[in-house]
Write a protein that holds these residues in place. Structure first.
Motif, PDB file in Angstrom:
ATOM      1  N   VAL A 106     -10.812   1.434 -20.013  1.00 51.86           N
ATOM      2  CA  VAL A 106      -9.648   2.017 -20.690  1.00 51.86           C
ATOM      3  C   VAL A 106      -9.924   3.473 -21.073  1.00 51.86           C
ATOM      4  O   VAL A 106      -9.111   4.364 -20.813  1.00 51.86           O
ATOM      5  N   GLY A 107     -11.072   3.731 -21.701  1.00 50.28           N
ATOM      6  CA  GLY A 107     -11.413   5.097 -22.095  1.00 50.28           C
ATOM      7  C   GLY A 107     -11.474   6.040 -20.903  1.00 50.28           C
ATOM      8  O   GLY A 107     -10.984   7.171 -20.953  1.00 50.28           O
ATOM      9  N   TYR A 108     -12.050   5.564 -19.811  1.00 49.67           N
ATOM     10  CA  TYR A 108     -12.162   6.386 -18.615  1.00 49.67           C
ATOM     11  C   TYR A 108     -10.792   6.654 -17.995  1.00 49.67           C
ATOM     12  O   TYR A 108     -10.447   7.802 -17.711  1.00 49.67           O
ATOM     13  N   VAL A 109     -10.012   5.603 -17.796  1.00 50.25           N
ATOM     14  CA  VAL A 109      -8.718   5.746 -17.119  1.00 50.25           C
ATOM     15  C   VAL A 109      -7.756   6.608 -17.939  1.00 50.25           C
ATOM     16  O   VAL A 109      -7.122   7.523 -17.408  1.00 50.25           O
TER      17      VAL A 109
ATOM     18  N   ALA B 273      -0.607   3.752 -24.130  1.00 51.00           N
ATOM     19  CA  ALA B 273      -0.857   2.482 -24.825  1.00 51.00           C
ATOM     20  C   ALA B 273      -0.482   1.299 -23.942  1.00 51.00           C
ATOM     21  O   ALA B 273      -1.234   0.315 -23.850  1.00 51.00           O
ATOM     22  N   ALA B 274       0.659   1.379 -23.279  1.00 49.41           N
ATOM     23  CA  ALA B 274       1.087   0.277 -22.407  1.00 49.41           C
ATOM     24  C   ALA B 274       0.138   0.115 -21.228  1.00 49.41           C
ATOM     25  O   ALA B 274      -0.300  -1.003 -20.913  1.00 49.41           O
ATOM     26  N   GLY B 275      -0.196   1.219 -20.583  1.00 47.37           N
ATOM     27  CA  GLY B 275      -1.116   1.148 -19.451  1.00 47.37           C
ATOM     28  C   GLY B 275      -2.497   0.667 -19.851  1.00 47.37           C
ATOM     29  O   GLY B 275      -3.106  -0.167 -19.178  1.00 47.37           O
ATOM     30  N   ALA B 276      -2.991   1.177 -20.970  1.00 44.46           N
ATOM     31  CA  ALA B 276      -4.314   0.768 -21.452  1.00 44.46           C
ATOM     32  C   ALA B 276      -4.328  -0.700 -21.842  1.00 44.46           C
ATOM     33  O   ALA B 276      -5.308  -1.414 -21.589  1.00 44.46           O
ATOM     34  N   SER B 277      -3.252  -1.163 -22.449  1.00 46.36           N
ATOM     35  CA  SER B 277      -3.172  -2.571 -22.821  1.00 46.36           C
ATOM     36  C   SER B 277      -3.218  -3.454 -21.580  1.00 46.36           C
ATOM     37  O   SER B 277      -3.954  -4.444 -21.535  1.00 46.36           O
ATOM     38  N   PHE B 278      -2.452  -3.080 -20.569  1.00 45.94           N
ATOM     39  CA  PHE B 278      -2.439  -3.866 -19.336  1.00 45.94           C
ATOM     40  C   PHE B 278      -3.811  -3.847 -18.662  1.00 45.94           C
ATOM     41  O   PHE B 278      -4.340  -4.879 -18.266  1.00 45.94           O
ATOM     42  N   VAL B 279      -4.394  -2.660 -18.544  1.00 44.50           N
ATOM     43  CA  VAL B 279      -5.693  -2.527 -17.880  1.00 44.50           C
ATOM     44  C   VAL B 279      -6.780  -3.253 -18.680  1.00 44.50           C
ATOM     45  O   VAL B 279      -7.563  -4.032 -18.127  1.00 44.50           O
ATOM     46  N   GLY B 280      -6.834  -3.004 -19.987  1.00 39.13           N
ATOM     47  CA  GLY B 280      -7.873  -3.624 -20.813  1.00 39.13           C
ATOM     48  C   GLY B 280      -7.776  -5.135 -20.854  1.00 39.13           C
ATOM     49  O   GLY B 280      -8.783  -5.841 -20.690  1.00 39.13           O
TER      50      GLY B 280
ATOM     51  N   ALA C 274       0.683  -8.979 -25.155  1.00 41.59           N
ATOM     52  CA  ALA C 274      -0.259  -7.982 -25.673  1.00 41.59           C
ATOM     53  C   ALA C 274       0.228  -6.572 -25.379  1.00 41.59           C
ATOM     54  O   ALA C 274       0.109  -5.673 -26.221  1.00 41.59           O
ATOM     55  N   LEU C 275       0.809  -6.368 -24.194  1.00 40.11           N
ATOM     56  CA  LEU C 275       1.336  -5.055 -23.831  1.00 40.11           C
ATOM     57  C   LEU C 275       2.423  -4.625 -24.813  1.00 40.11           C
ATOM     58  O   LEU C 275       2.420  -3.492 -25.294  1.00 40.11           O
ATOM     59  N   VAL C 276       3.346  -5.522 -25.132  1.00 46.82           N
ATOM     60  CA  VAL C 276       4.429  -5.198 -26.059  1.00 46.82           C
ATOM     61  C   VAL C 276       3.876  -4.925 -27.458  1.00 46.82           C
ATOM     62  O   VAL C 276       4.222  -3.925 -28.100  1.00 46.82           O
ATOM     63  N   LEU C 277       2.991  -5.792 -27.952  1.00 44.21           N
ATOM     64  CA  LEU C 277       2.427  -5.618 -29.295  1.00 44.21           C
ATOM     65  C   LEU C 277       1.610  -4.332 -29.396  1.00 44.21           C
ATOM     66  O   LEU C 277       1.702  -3.603 -30.398  1.00 44.21           O
ATOM     67  N   ASP C 278       0.818  -4.039 -28.375  1.00 45.58           N
ATOM     68  CA  ASP C 278      -0.003  -2.826 -28.404  1.00 45.58           C
ATOM     69  C   ASP C 278       0.850  -1.564 -28.339  1.00 45.58           C
ATOM     70  O   ASP C 278       0.548  -0.567 -29.002  1.00 45.58           O
ATOM     71  N   THR C 279       1.917  -1.598 -27.562  1.00 44.03           N
ATOM     72  CA  THR C 279       2.788  -0.428 -27.458  1.00 44.03           C
ATOM     73  C   THR C 279       3.466  -0.147 -28.795  1.00 44.03           C
ATOM     74  O   THR C 279       3.558   1.013 -29.218  1.00 44.03           O
ATOM     75  N   VAL C 280       3.902  -1.183 -29.488  1.00 42.58           N
ATOM     76  CA  VAL C 280       4.524  -0.998 -30.803  1.00 42.58           C
ATOM     77  C   VAL C 280       3.484  -0.525 -31.821  1.00 42.58           C
ATOM     78  O   VAL C 280       3.740   0.403 -32.598  1.00 42.58           O
ATOM     79  N   ALA C 281       2.299  -1.130 -31.810  1.00 46.69           N
ATOM     80  CA  ALA C 281       1.249  -0.740 -32.757  1.00 46.69           C
ATOM     81  C   ALA C 281       0.755   0.681 -32.505  1.00 46.69           C
ATOM     82  O   ALA C 281       0.284   1.352 -33.427  1.00 46.69           O
ATOM     83  N   ALA C 282       0.887   1.173 -31.277  1.00 44.54           N
ATOM     84  CA  ALA C 282       0.445   2.532 -30.952  1.00 44.54           C
ATOM     85  C   ALA C 282       1.224   3.577 -31.733  1.00 44.54           C
ATOM     86  O   ALA C 282       0.713   4.673 -31.995  1.00 44.54           O
ATOM     87  N   LEU C 283       2.448   3.250 -32.126  1.00 43.11           N
ATOM     88  CA  LEU C 283       3.252   4.193 -32.907  1.00 43.11           C
ATOM     89  C   LEU C 283       2.602   4.523 -34.246  1.00 43.11           C
ATOM     90  O   LEU C 283       2.836   5.583 -34.816  1.00 43.11           O
TER      91      LEU C 283
END
Length: 196
Positions: free
Chosen positions: A91-94, A126-133, A161-170
């Motif tokens: 995730v950090g790299y991508v 956040a969405a991409g990282a959530s999916f990848v991670g 997880a993607l939806v929750l992480d995207t909302v929490a990223a705010l």
């Protein structure tokens, strides 16, 4: 003002440890049950995303390694150690690579201004990282025989997880940016003497 390497490191360590404590102590009480698994926002992953956006690919990858290792070892870890380390390093790299390709400010956090990434970039990262991670974590569990869930259940978990992480990223990404800006500034010598 210039960035202070010691201040930036302090900010990242503080952000990762705070996110880890929140993720393993508070958020499990609010877990969303999906396919027999409890899903919570991955605030540690979001700190890695914010760090990769604010710094560079190398710093984001190292933060992912450090954060993932802590997440692997923190109780109640019930998986083979190293799975979160691998996932958060990726995730950090991508995120660092995609956010800083073709830009002139690679590796610099502009602390003097209020320069933050655009909201669209934060949500996409956040969405991409959530999916990848989540995918790397789930796939490593399947390969190691460490996952009791089916592929269908893992896909449902990844989507929630993607939806929750995207909302929490705010909340998490701007808070991490603020901490990096606040603690990462190199203060003039006179200002340091005035505070002691």
């Amino acid at each position: 003002m210039r960035t202070s390497p010691a201040g930036r490191l302090t900010a990242v360590v503080l952000a990762v440890l705070t996110a880890l404590l929140v993720q393993v102590t508070v958020l499990p009480h609010f877990a969303w049950e999906v396919g027999g698994l409890g899903v919570v926002p991955d605030v540690v992953l979001l700190v890695v995303v914010a760090t990769a956006l604010a710094t560079d690919t190398r710093y984001g990858t190292l933060t992912g390694f450090f954060a993932g290792l802590l997440l692997d070892l923190a109780p109640p870890a019930d998986h083979v150690a190293g799975r979160w380390t691998l996932a958060l390093m990726v995730v950090g790299y991508v995120v660092g690579r995609l956010a800083h390709d073709n830009t002139s400010d690679v590796g610099r956090l502009e602390l003097e201004g209020s320069r933050r990434p655009p909201l669209g970039l934060v949500l996409a990262a956040a969405a991409g990282a959530s999916f990848v991670g989540t995918s790397v974590f789930a796939l490593s569990g399947l390969f190691l025989g460490d996952s009791g869930a089916s592929v269908g259940e893992l896909l449902q978990v990844a989507l929630v997880a993607l939806v929750l992480d995207t909302v929490a990223a705010l909340l998490v990404v701007p808070a991490t940016y603020w901490l990096l800006r606040r603690l990462g500034q190199e203060r003039p010598v006179a200002a340091r003497w005035a505070q002691t």
